[in-house]
Design an enzyme around this catalytic site. Structure first.
Site, PDB file in Angstrom:
ATOM      1  N   LYS A   1     -16.892   1.858  10.031  1.00  0.00           N
ATOM      2  CA  LYS A   1     -15.721   1.109  10.505  1.00  0.00           C
ATOM      3  C   LYS A   1     -15.664   1.106  12.020  1.00  0.00           C
ATOM      4  CE  LYS A   1     -12.857   1.438   6.815  1.00  0.00           C
ATOM      5  NZ  LYS A   1     -11.856   2.017   5.965  1.00  0.00           N
TER       6      LYS A   1
ATOM      7  N   LYS B   1     -15.903  -2.528  13.878  1.00  0.00           N
ATOM      8  CA  LYS B   1     -14.766  -3.056  14.656  1.00  0.00           C
ATOM      9  C   LYS B   1     -14.916  -2.742  16.149  1.00  0.00           C
ATOM     10  CE  LYS B   1     -11.687  -2.648  10.658  1.00  0.00           C
ATOM     11  NZ  LYS B   1     -10.332  -2.552  10.125  1.00  0.00           N
TER      12      LYS B   1
ATOM     13  N   LYS C   1      12.644 -16.228  -8.553  1.00  0.00           N
ATOM     14  CA  LYS C   1      12.077 -15.130  -9.329  1.00  0.00           C
ATOM     15  C   LYS C   1      11.234 -15.682 -10.485  1.00  0.00           C
ATOM     16  CE  LYS C   1      13.397 -11.066 -11.942  1.00  0.00           C
ATOM     17  NZ  LYS C   1      14.457 -10.357 -12.632  1.00  0.00           N
TER      18      LYS C   1
ATOM     19  N   ASP D   1      -4.676  -5.588   2.370  1.00  0.00           N
ATOM     20  CA  ASP D   1      -5.848  -6.418   2.649  1.00  0.00           C
ATOM     21  C   ASP D   1      -5.672  -7.852   2.150  1.00  0.00           C
ATOM     22  OD1 ASP D   1      -7.346  -4.449   3.944  1.00  0.00           O
ATOM     23  OD2 ASP D   1      -7.883  -3.526   2.020  1.00  0.00           O
TER      24      ASP D   1
ATOM     25  N   ASN E   1       0.855  -1.181   0.000  1.00  0.00           N
ATOM     26  CA  ASN E   1       0.000   0.000   0.000  1.00  0.00           C
ATOM     27  C   ASN E   1       0.888   1.225   0.000  1.00  0.00           C
ATOM     28  OD1 ASN E   1      -2.523  -1.151   0.082  1.00  0.00           O
ATOM     29  ND2 ASN E   1      -2.583  -1.246   2.307  1.00  0.00           N
TER      30      ASN E   1
ATOM     31  N   PRO F   1      -5.407 -11.217   7.779  1.00  0.00           N
ATOM     32  CA  PRO F   1      -6.212 -10.998   8.981  1.00  0.00           C
ATOM     33  C   PRO F   1      -6.318  -9.504   9.267  1.00  0.00           C
ATOM     34  CG  PRO F   1      -4.014 -11.820   9.544  1.00  0.00           C
ATOM     35  CD  PRO F   1      -4.124 -11.873   8.053  1.00  0.00           C
TER      36      PRO F   1
HETATM   37  O1  C5P Z   1     -11.110  -1.701   7.201  1.00  0.00           O
HETATM   38  P1  C5P Z   1      -9.942  -0.857   6.926  1.00  0.00           P
HETATM   39  O2  C5P Z   1      -8.776  -1.614   6.396  1.00  0.00           O
HETATM   40  O3  C5P Z   1     -10.191   0.378   6.127  1.00  0.00           O
HETATM   41  O4  C5P Z   1      -9.568  -0.314   8.411  1.00  0.00           O
HETATM   42  C1  C5P Z   1      -8.501   0.514   8.618  1.00  0.00           C
HETATM   43  C2  C5P Z   1      -8.025   0.371  10.034  1.00  0.00           C
HETATM   44  O5  C5P Z   1      -7.828  -1.024  10.363  1.00  0.00           O
HETATM   45  C3  C5P Z   1      -6.679   0.988  10.251  1.00  0.00           C
HETATM   46  O6  C5P Z   1      -6.640   1.419  11.589  1.00  0.00           O
HETATM   47  C4  C5P Z   1      -5.710  -0.148   9.987  1.00  0.00           C
HETATM   48  O7  C5P Z   1      -4.465   0.039  10.602  1.00  0.00           O
HETATM   49  C5  C5P Z   1      -6.444  -1.339  10.535  1.00  0.00           C
HETATM   50  N1  C5P Z   1      -6.204  -2.590   9.822  1.00  0.00           N
HETATM   51  C6  C5P Z   1      -5.557  -3.650  10.448  1.00  0.00           C
HETATM   52  N2  C5P Z   1      -5.361  -4.834   9.790  1.00  0.00           N
HETATM   53  C7  C5P Z   1      -5.790  -4.997   8.519  1.00  0.00           C
HETATM   54  C8  C5P Z   1      -6.447  -3.936   7.859  1.00  0.00           C
HETATM   55  C9  C5P Z   1      -6.622  -2.743   8.538  1.00  0.00           C
HETATM   56  O8  C5P Z   1      -5.145  -3.488  11.618  1.00  0.00           O
HETATM   57  N3  C5P Z   1      -5.582  -6.148   7.906  1.00  0.00           N
END
Ligand code: C5P
Length: 400
Positions: free
Chosen positions: A341, A345, A293, A283, A214, A309
């Protein structure tokens, strides 16, 4: 160094310099203080002037330099008192073993030692000496006494010494002393709290040279680590690949992938009061990482991706979860997505921003979403935004 443009605007700093070779760093510190907006009055001992002369400090501070008790430039001839009246801090950089001994016993036989005795502001000293002098029982006793007298002792560091020896006693760098001074001005909202922060991106390897990631500079996460540290917390930072330098006092663990970040978070979670997930975690990750490679061919290539996760969701779902803060970087509909969100969460606080307002840059514009609604913070540099988030968070924690 802080990311704020002029964090010492309207601050008056008295910088005392004693006779050590580390005095060259005091010249650099003068420049940093002035650049940050401070008014700096430099006071030299006789020995200090043997290393870097008054003309250098005068040029860097743009103000007269003080050296003698009997200086008649102060109208009432009371430089030893007047210089620290209205000052925000008195710094002694470098502080030699001899000067530290004088401070401990309250000697006042020159301008700087008299100022230290007559001061009306916090005193911070940055010791600099040979490692044997630092380890000498007399110095150990003196340093302990200074600390119990309420003097802030900065460093020293360990490393190469001007005398050719290696060990503890080397003075901190100018930027570290500067950061410590800034930190000393911050309210200790999080005193006694333990904070765990994730920052930066993660990198998910496809093969030994390729991967998906990212876009994230890590600037906001590192600024938050610094702001929590400055607010008196004990901070652990789990960082994905990021060029940012670790704020002083913060314990940092480097990771690459989301799975490594998750492992590092859970390995450090015990006893944490607050968990702030700033990291831009990928994600998805490739279902398989090729050990060799992947060779280029003219054909289409599909990479099978599986979900990573959600570290924040897992931590927030724990029975004894710390106070969890999430970030939501959106490109549109910020309030709707950030609030969704927060609820999904089960987080007490989400920091939302539009990616176009913060990504990669030095400034950010965020809105804080909690159970009472949306609270926009003024757009500012990331260090100031981080301080605003910490203040809001501390307020919520107090109400808990
Ligand atoms: O659902 P989303 O990815 O947009 O949520 C963003 C928040 O969740 C951020 O605080 C990010 O650091 C955390 N996050 C996480 N693990 C993931 C994806 C996002 O801790 N796999």
């Amino acid at each position: 160094m802080s990311q704020q443009a002029a964090p010492l605007q309207n601050r008056h700093i008295v910088l005392g310099v004693t006779g050590g070779v580390a005095a060259y760093k005091a010249a650099e510190l003068t420049r940093l203080l002035v650049k940050a907006g401070a008014t700096v009055d430099v006071v030299l001992t006789d020995a200090a002037a043997h290393f870097v002369g008054a003309a250098t400090y005068q040029a860097l501070s743009g103000r007269p330099v003080w050296t003698a008790l009997w200086d008649d430039r102060m109208r009432n001839a009371m430089a030893h008192i007047d210089l620290t009246r209205g000052a925000d801090a008195l710094l002694v950089v470098p502080a030699t073993a001899d000067f530290i001994a004088k401070l401990v016993h309250g000697f006042a036989d020159d301008l700087l030692s008299t100022l230290c005795l007559a001061k009306d502001c916090p005193l911070l000293v940055a010791p600099a000496m040979n490692r044997q002098m630092w380890e000498n029982p007399a110095t150990r006793r003196n340093i302990a006494q200074l600390a119990s007298d309420g003097v802030t002792v900065l460093g020293p560091a360990s490393g190469d010494q001007a005398c050719g020896e290696v060990g503890e006693g080397r003075m901190l760098e100018a930027h570290e002393i500067f950061d410590s001074l800034l930190s000393s001005f911050q309210p200790k909202w999080l005193a006694g709290k333990k904070v765990l922060i994730t920052a930066g991106p993660t990198f998910e390897a496809i093969d030994p040279v390729r991967g998906i990631t990212n876009s994230s500079s890590g600037k906001m996460g590192f600024a938050l680590a610094r702001a929590c540290q400055d607010a008196g917390a004990c901070v652990t930072l789990v960082a994905g690949p990021s060029p940012q330098s670790t704020p002083m006092g913060v314990r940092r663990t480097d990771v690459t992938s989301a799975l490594q970040m998750r492992d590092a978070v859970f390995a450090n979670l015990k006893g944490q009061d607050i968990f702030i997930a700033v990291a831009a975690v990928a994600d998805y990750r490739p279902a398989k990482t090729a050990t060799q490679k992947i060779k280029k061919s003219g054909a289409k290539l599909a990479v099978d991706l599986i979900p990573n996760p959600d570290i924040l969701a897992e931590v927030a779902a724990l029975r004894k979860a710390p106070f969890c803060v999430g970030f939501a970087a959106e490109s549109t509909n910020l309030a709707k997505y950030a609030e969704a969100k927060r609820k999904a969460k089960k987080l007490p606080l989400v920091v939302g921003n539009l990616v176009q307002d913060g990504l990669g840059g030095d400034t950010n514009k965020v809105t804080l979403f909690d159970a009472t609604g949306a609270h926009p913070l003024p757009p500012a540099d990331k260090a100031s935004v981080a301080q605003g988030i910490v203040a809001h968070m501390a307020g919520l924690l107090k109400k808990k």
